[in-house]
Design a protein around this motif. Structure first.
Motif, PDB file in Angstrom:
ATOM      1  N   ARG A 160      57.839 -19.247  88.496  1.00 10.76           N
ATOM      2  CA  ARG A 160      58.189 -17.911  88.973  1.00 10.76           C
ATOM      3  C   ARG A 160      56.931 -17.161  89.404  1.00 10.76           C
ATOM      4  NH1 ARG A 160      63.202 -18.334  89.982  1.00 10.76           N
ATOM      5  NH2 ARG A 160      64.717 -18.238  88.304  1.00 10.76           N
ATOM      6  N   GLN A 167      55.809 -18.374  92.658  1.00 14.07           N
ATOM      7  CA  GLN A 167      56.713 -17.945  93.722  1.00 14.07           C
ATOM      8  C   GLN A 167      56.536 -16.478  94.074  1.00 14.07           C
ATOM      9  OE1 GLN A 167      60.475 -19.159  92.060  1.00 14.07           O
ATOM     10  NE2 GLN A 167      60.367 -21.196  92.957  1.00 14.07           N
ATOM     11  N   VAL A 168      55.861 -15.709  93.217  1.00 19.12           N
ATOM     12  CA  VAL A 168      55.531 -14.322  93.528  1.00 19.12           C
ATOM     13  C   VAL A 168      54.176 -14.236  94.228  1.00 19.12           C
ATOM     14  CG1 VAL A 168      54.929 -12.077  92.538  1.00 19.12           C
ATOM     15  CG2 VAL A 168      56.913 -13.336  91.667  1.00 19.12           C
ATOM     16  N   TYR A 187      63.399 -20.122  98.012  1.00 18.82           N
ATOM     17  CA  TYR A 187      63.377 -19.640  96.635  1.00 18.82           C
ATOM     18  C   TYR A 187      64.757 -19.188  96.166  1.00 18.82           C
ATOM     19  CZ  TYR A 187      58.236 -19.408  96.954  1.00 18.82           C
ATOM     20  OH  TYR A 187      56.914 -19.708  97.101  1.00 18.82           O
ATOM     21  N   LYS A 212      67.414 -16.562  94.906  1.00 20.01           N
ATOM     22  CA  LYS A 212      67.501 -15.167  95.323  1.00 20.01           C
ATOM     23  C   LYS A 212      68.677 -14.466  94.670  1.00 20.01           C
ATOM     24  CE  LYS A 212      67.411 -16.482  99.548  1.00 20.01           C
ATOM     25  NZ  LYS A 212      67.312 -17.936  99.279  1.00 20.01           N
ATOM     26  N   ILE A 244      61.496 -11.551  98.167  1.00 17.85           N
ATOM     27  CA  ILE A 244      60.793 -12.540  97.351  1.00 17.85           C
ATOM     28  C   ILE A 244      60.268 -11.944  96.052  1.00 17.85           C
ATOM     29  CG2 ILE A 244      58.797 -14.079  97.238  1.00 17.85           C
ATOM     30  CD1 ILE A 244      59.138 -14.621 100.211  1.00 17.85           C
ATOM     31  N   GLN A 250      62.219 -12.651  92.623  1.00 13.74           N
ATOM     32  CA  GLN A 250      61.664 -13.556  91.621  1.00 13.74           C
ATOM     33  C   GLN A 250      61.359 -12.847  90.309  1.00 13.74           C
ATOM     34  OE1 GLN A 250      61.862 -16.856  92.369  1.00 13.74           O
ATOM     35  NE2 GLN A 250      62.808 -15.844  94.119  1.00 13.74           N
ATOM     36  N   TRP A 280      62.962 -13.312  86.547  1.00 15.49           N
ATOM     37  CA  TRP A 280      61.983 -13.697  85.524  1.00 15.49           C
ATOM     38  C   TRP A 280      61.916 -12.687  84.384  1.00 15.49           C
ATOM     39  CZ3 TRP A 280      55.974 -13.638  86.546  1.00 15.49           C
ATOM     40  CH2 TRP A 280      55.317 -14.114  85.400  1.00 15.49           C
TER      41      TRP A 280
END
Length: 215
Positions: free
Chosen positions: A10, A13-14, A64, A66, A145, A149, A153
């Motif tokens: 996570r 992905q950020v 990713y 969503k 995004i 994410q 998280w």
């Protein structure tokens, strides 16, 4: 996959899309302005860099996990969407007026440079860039995004707060930092409530178009 691996993924992905944004868009804008800015106008350079950057950011957004909106689109839901968009736009315009009449405008050299860049071009290019391309790019990145994410998280409100600060940092000067944090906050609330990125893109685009037309 372990919990630690999920958290690490996570975080990646950020951070990774933000790095891509800075390398492709921010560095790209600086490069294009140096080479072509005097001939084409700086806003044209922003437009080109934005169009190029949308490609990898959209690809990451599609890849990713969503936030998924509800399927129902009855009149009550659509009316709620309209009220939220109008409310966000109205809030932003009031805040813009307040900041415009504050002492921060004259004391921020960064804001003066940003204003000079954003006004260096024809009205058509400015509307295309700031009214369509930049809202799509920034909403894909920050709401689509980063908020998405972080929401998955660490939950809704931490995602809203952290993403709003990130949105402020993207704007590189104290005036737009304050403005972007506030606008980012309400956009992120709207996104996490309805989970429709299109609402954020529409609101963001309308905000920018109104500012351009009345500035």
């Amino acid at each position: 996959m372990t919990l630690k691996e999920i958290k690490t993924n996570r975080l990646f992905q950020v951070i990774y899309p933000i790095v891509v944004y800075f390398l492709v868009y921010q560095v790209g804008v600086s490069f294009l302005i140096q080479i072509f800015g005097a001939r084409t106008g700086k806003v044209t350079c922003l437009l080109i860099a934005g169009l190029v950057c949308i490609i990898p950011i959209y690809a990451l957004y599609k890849r990713y996990p969503k936030l998924i909106p509800e399927d129902n689109l009855d009149r009550k839901t659509l009316f709620s969407y309209v009220i939220w968009v109008v409310g966000v736009v109205a809030f932003s315009i009031v805040l813009n007026i307040i900041l415009t009449h504050s002492s921060l405008i004259n004391s921020s050299e960064g804001f003066k440079r940003a204003s000079a860049t954003l006004t260096d071009g024809s009205i058509f290019i400015k509307l295309l860039c700031s009214g369509i391309v930049i809202p799509i790019l920034e909403e894909l990145l920050i709401r689509g995004i980063v908020v998405g994410q972080l929401y998955l998280w660490i939950g809704r409100w931490p995602a809203i707060v952290i993403s709003s600060i990130c949105f402020g940092i993207l704007h590189n000067n104290i005036v737009q930092f304050i403005y972007a944090i506030a606008i980012g906050f309400v956009l992120s609330i709207m996104y996490t409530k309805h989970k429709r990125l299109s609402l954020c893109i529409i609101a963001h685009g309308l905000i920018n178009i109104i500012v351009i037309l009345f500035s």
